[in-house]
Design a protein around this motif. Structure first.
Motif, PDB file in Angstrom:
ATOM      1  N   THR A   1       0.875  -1.166   0.000  1.00  0.00           N
ATOM      2  CA  THR A   1       0.000   0.000   0.000  1.00  0.00           C
ATOM      3  C   THR A   1       0.912   1.217   0.000  1.00  0.00           C
ATOM      4  OG1 THR A   1      -1.639  -1.252   1.237  1.00  0.00           O
ATOM      5  CG2 THR A   1      -1.889   1.117   1.258  1.00  0.00           C
ATOM      6  N   PHE A   2       0.441   2.304  -0.583  1.00  0.00           N
ATOM      7  CA  PHE A   2       1.271   3.493  -0.736  1.00  0.00           C
ATOM      8  C   PHE A   2       0.661   4.702  -0.043  1.00  0.00           C
ATOM      9  CE2 PHE A   2       1.830   0.844  -4.481  1.00  0.00           C
ATOM     10  CZ  PHE A   2       3.207   0.772  -4.610  1.00  0.00           C
ATOM     11  N   TYR A   3       1.532   5.538   0.517  1.00  0.00           N
ATOM     12  CA  TYR A   3       1.125   6.874   0.919  1.00  0.00           C
ATOM     13  C   TYR A   3       1.116   7.717  -0.351  1.00  0.00           C
ATOM     14  CZ  TYR A   3       2.332   5.822   5.837  1.00  0.00           C
ATOM     15  OH  TYR A   3       2.416   5.304   7.100  1.00  0.00           O
ATOM     16  N   ILE A   4       0.157   8.605  -0.469  1.00  0.00           N
ATOM     17  CA  ILE A   4       0.145   9.611  -1.527  1.00  0.00           C
ATOM     18  C   ILE A   4       0.666  10.882  -0.867  1.00  0.00           C
ATOM     19  CG2 ILE A   4      -1.232  10.910  -3.198  1.00  0.00           C
ATOM     20  CD1 ILE A   4      -3.364   8.601  -2.885  1.00  0.00           C
ATOM     21  N   ILE A   5       1.783  11.378  -1.370  1.00  0.00           N
ATOM     22  CA  ILE A   5       2.457  12.496  -0.722  1.00  0.00           C
ATOM     23  C   ILE A   5       2.483  13.716  -1.631  1.00  0.00           C
ATOM     24  CG2 ILE A   5       4.665  13.287   0.254  1.00  0.00           C
ATOM     25  CD1 ILE A   5       5.148  10.357   1.062  1.00  0.00           C
ATOM     26  N   ALA A   6       2.057  14.860  -1.068  1.00  0.00           N
ATOM     27  CA  ALA A   6       2.229  16.145  -1.744  1.00  0.00           C
ATOM     28  C   ALA A   6       3.713  16.468  -1.609  1.00  0.00           C
ATOM     29  CB  ALA A   6       1.360  17.209  -1.095  1.00  0.00           C
ATOM     30  N   THR A   7       4.425  16.363  -2.706  1.00  0.00           N
ATOM     31  CA  THR A   7       5.887  16.382  -2.694  1.00  0.00           C
ATOM     32  C   THR A   7       6.474  17.630  -2.048  1.00  0.00           C
ATOM     33  OG1 THR A   7       5.896  14.994  -4.656  1.00  0.00           O
ATOM     34  CG2 THR A   7       7.933  16.174  -4.162  1.00  0.00           C
TER      35      THR A   7
ATOM     36  N   GLY B   1      -7.361   0.579  -5.485  1.00  0.00           N
ATOM     37  CA  GLY B   1      -8.175   1.323  -4.536  1.00  0.00           C
ATOM     38  C   GLY B   1      -7.397   2.552  -4.103  1.00  0.00           C
ATOM     39  N   TYR B   2      -8.119   3.600  -3.732  1.00  0.00           N
ATOM     40  CA  TYR B   2      -7.457   4.829  -3.302  1.00  0.00           C
ATOM     41  C   TYR B   2      -8.412   5.653  -2.445  1.00  0.00           C
ATOM     42  CZ  TYR B   2     -10.075   6.548  -7.334  1.00  0.00           C
ATOM     43  OH  TYR B   2     -11.076   6.827  -8.234  1.00  0.00           O
ATOM     44  N   GLY B   3      -7.833   6.505  -1.628  1.00  0.00           N
ATOM     45  CA  GLY B   3      -8.612   7.406  -0.792  1.00  0.00           C
ATOM     46  C   GLY B   3      -7.800   8.653  -0.503  1.00  0.00           C
ATOM     47  N   ILE B   4      -8.483   9.787  -0.500  1.00  0.00           N
ATOM     48  CA  ILE B   4      -7.841  11.077  -0.259  1.00  0.00           C
ATOM     49  C   ILE B   4      -8.507  11.718   0.957  1.00  0.00           C
ATOM     50  CG2 ILE B   4      -7.302  13.362  -1.255  1.00  0.00           C
ATOM     51  CD1 ILE B   4      -6.003  11.013  -2.783  1.00  0.00           C
ATOM     52  N   SER B   5      -7.703  12.333   1.814  1.00  0.00           N
ATOM     53  CA  SER B   5      -8.246  13.062   2.955  1.00  0.00           C
ATOM     54  C   SER B   5      -9.260  14.095   2.456  1.00  0.00           C
ATOM     55  CB  SER B   5      -7.111  13.786   3.687  1.00  0.00           C
ATOM     56  OG  SER B   5      -7.618  14.751   4.575  1.00  0.00           O
ATOM     57  N   PRO B   6     -10.394  14.224   3.131  1.00  0.00           N
ATOM     58  CA  PRO B   6     -11.388  15.224   2.701  1.00  0.00           C
ATOM     59  C   PRO B   6     -10.812  16.628   2.555  1.00  0.00           C
ATOM     60  CG  PRO B   6     -12.355  13.775   4.337  1.00  0.00           C
ATOM     61  CD  PRO B   6     -10.881  13.434   4.270  1.00  0.00           C
ATOM     62  N   GLU B   7      -9.870  17.000   3.406  1.00  0.00           N
ATOM     63  CA  GLU B   7      -9.312  18.349   3.330  1.00  0.00           C
ATOM     64  C   GLU B   7      -8.353  18.536   2.151  1.00  0.00           C
ATOM     65  OE1 GLU B   7      -5.676  18.479   6.458  1.00  0.00           O
ATOM     66  OE2 GLU B   7      -7.559  17.672   7.253  1.00  0.00           O
ATOM     67  N   CYS B   8      -7.990  17.452   1.472  1.00  0.00           N
ATOM     68  CA  CYS B   8      -7.019  17.527   0.375  1.00  0.00           C
ATOM     69  C   CYS B   8      -7.623  17.176  -0.983  1.00  0.00           C
ATOM     70  CB  CYS B   8      -5.843  16.597   0.672  1.00  0.00           C
ATOM     71  SG  CYS B   8      -4.980  17.003   2.198  1.00  0.00           S
ATOM     72  N   ARG B   9      -8.914  17.041  -1.037  1.00  0.00           N
ATOM     73  CA  ARG B   9      -9.568  16.670  -2.291  1.00  0.00           C
ATOM     74  C   ARG B   9      -9.623  17.859  -3.248  1.00  0.00           C
ATOM     75  NH1 ARG B   9     -14.184  13.070   0.744  1.00  0.00           N
ATOM     76  NH2 ARG B   9     -12.763  11.352   1.209  1.00  0.00           N
ATOM     77  N   LYS B  10      -9.880  17.541  -4.514  1.00  0.00           N
ATOM     78  CA  LYS B  10     -10.005  18.539  -5.586  1.00  0.00           C
ATOM     79  C   LYS B  10      -8.713  19.307  -5.827  1.00  0.00           C
ATOM     80  CE  LYS B  10     -14.932  19.047  -5.038  1.00  0.00           C
ATOM     81  NZ  LYS B  10     -16.060  19.930  -4.846  1.00  0.00           N
ATOM     82  N   GLN B  11      -7.578  18.615  -5.621  1.00  0.00           N
ATOM     83  CA  GLN B  11      -6.267  19.229  -5.850  1.00  0.00           C
ATOM     84  C   GLN B  11      -5.393  18.369  -6.759  1.00  0.00           C
ATOM     85  OE1 GLN B  11      -4.485  20.403  -2.070  1.00  0.00           O
ATOM     86  NE2 GLN B  11      -6.516  20.812  -1.240  1.00  0.00           N
ATOM     87  N   GLY B  12      -5.964  17.306  -7.335  1.00  0.00           N
ATOM     88  CA  GLY B  12      -5.230  16.472  -8.273  1.00  0.00           C
ATOM     89  C   GLY B  12      -4.562  15.244  -7.684  1.00  0.00           C
ATOM     90  N   ALA B  13      -4.687  15.034  -6.372  1.00  0.00           N
ATOM     91  CA  ALA B  13      -3.999  13.899  -5.744  1.00  0.00           C
ATOM     92  C   ALA B  13      -4.532  12.562  -6.234  1.00  0.00           C
ATOM     93  CB  ALA B  13      -4.112  13.992  -4.218  1.00  0.00           C
ATOM     94  N   ALA B  14      -5.843  12.414  -6.335  1.00  0.00           N
ATOM     95  CA  ALA B  14      -6.413  11.132  -6.779  1.00  0.00           C
ATOM     96  C   ALA B  14      -5.996  10.830  -8.208  1.00  0.00           C
ATOM     97  CB  ALA B  14      -7.936  11.143  -6.641  1.00  0.00           C
ATOM     98  N   SER B  15      -6.064  11.819  -9.073  1.00  0.00           N
ATOM     99  CA  SER B  15      -5.652  11.602 -10.467  1.00  0.00           C
ATOM    100  C   SER B  15      -4.188  11.203 -10.549  1.00  0.00           C
ATOM    101  CB  SER B  15      -5.898  12.863 -11.302  1.00  0.00           C
ATOM    102  OG  SER B  15      -7.273  13.122 -11.413  1.00  0.00           O
ATOM    103  N   ALA B  16      -3.346  11.895  -9.798  1.00  0.00           N
ATOM    104  CA  ALA B  16      -1.913  11.578  -9.815  1.00  0.00           C
ATOM    105  C   ALA B  16      -1.667  10.166  -9.293  1.00  0.00           C
ATOM    106  CB  ALA B  16      -1.136  12.599  -8.986  1.00  0.00           C
TER     107      ALA B  16
END
Length: 171
Positions: free
Chosen positions: A58-64, A87-102
């Motif tokens: 499993t991976f952390y998704i990190i804002a570099t 499967g993937y999940g993004i913190s609600p406070e970090c959504r709509k910033q491109g993290a899921a797509s990336a």
């Protein structure tokens, strides 16, 4: 904002499986960004059964730039007849910033580089954000079904032969 994936260390998976929060220096973490216990447990069980860490990690998704964990993602199992599910999940406070797509784009690259011929994502039709992500990245709706928990899910698939990352709009 650029993102990257970081394989979650074994010790962190153990902590998450036991419903405790691992310490993640040098990274900070958004609320609800870490994978749920069942995801960590599944990864640990697959590894214990001899599955390749490539497919069950499993991976952390990190804002570099900020070194901030914004979510998690991974494969649910090794490819079966060439098909692997993500499967993937993004913190609600970090959504709509491109993290899921990336993250999904990175998982597609890993899947196809690792020999998968098709990637599957199952999305609740009410989850419009995830539906937009998979559509944008070339997945095709192959129908819906009701799972064992009575949740309706839409199966989205993308084939390696049809996938062209250079032609995808990411913004």
């Amino acid at each position: 904002m650029p993102y990257h994936l970081l394989s979650i260390p074994f010790e962190h998976l153990q902590a998450l499986a036991n419903a405790s929060l691992p310490t993640t220096p040098p990274y900070t973490q958004a609320s609800d960004a870490l994978p749920p216990a069942f995801v960590a447990t599944r990864a640990l069980e697959q590894m214990a059964a001899g599955a390749s860490a490539y497919w069950c990690s499993t991976f952390y998704i990190i804002a570099t730039e900020r070194q901030h964990i914004v979510g998690s993602c991974g494969f649910k199992h090794a490819p079966r007849d060439g098909v692997v599910e993500i499967g993937y999940g993004i913190s609600p406070e970090c959504r709509k910033q491109g993290a899921a797509s990336a993250a999904v784009l990175a998982l597609l690259q890993l899947a196809f580089d690792g020999g998968a011929t098709q990637v599957l994502a199952e999305v609740n039709p009410a989850n419009l954000a995830s539906t937009r992500v998979v559509k944008k990245l070339g997945f095709v709706d192959t129908g819906s079904y009701i799972d064992e928990t009575e949740e309706e899910l839409v199966r989205w698939r993308v084939n390696k032969v049809d996938w062209c990352p250079l032609s995808l709009p990411l913004h």
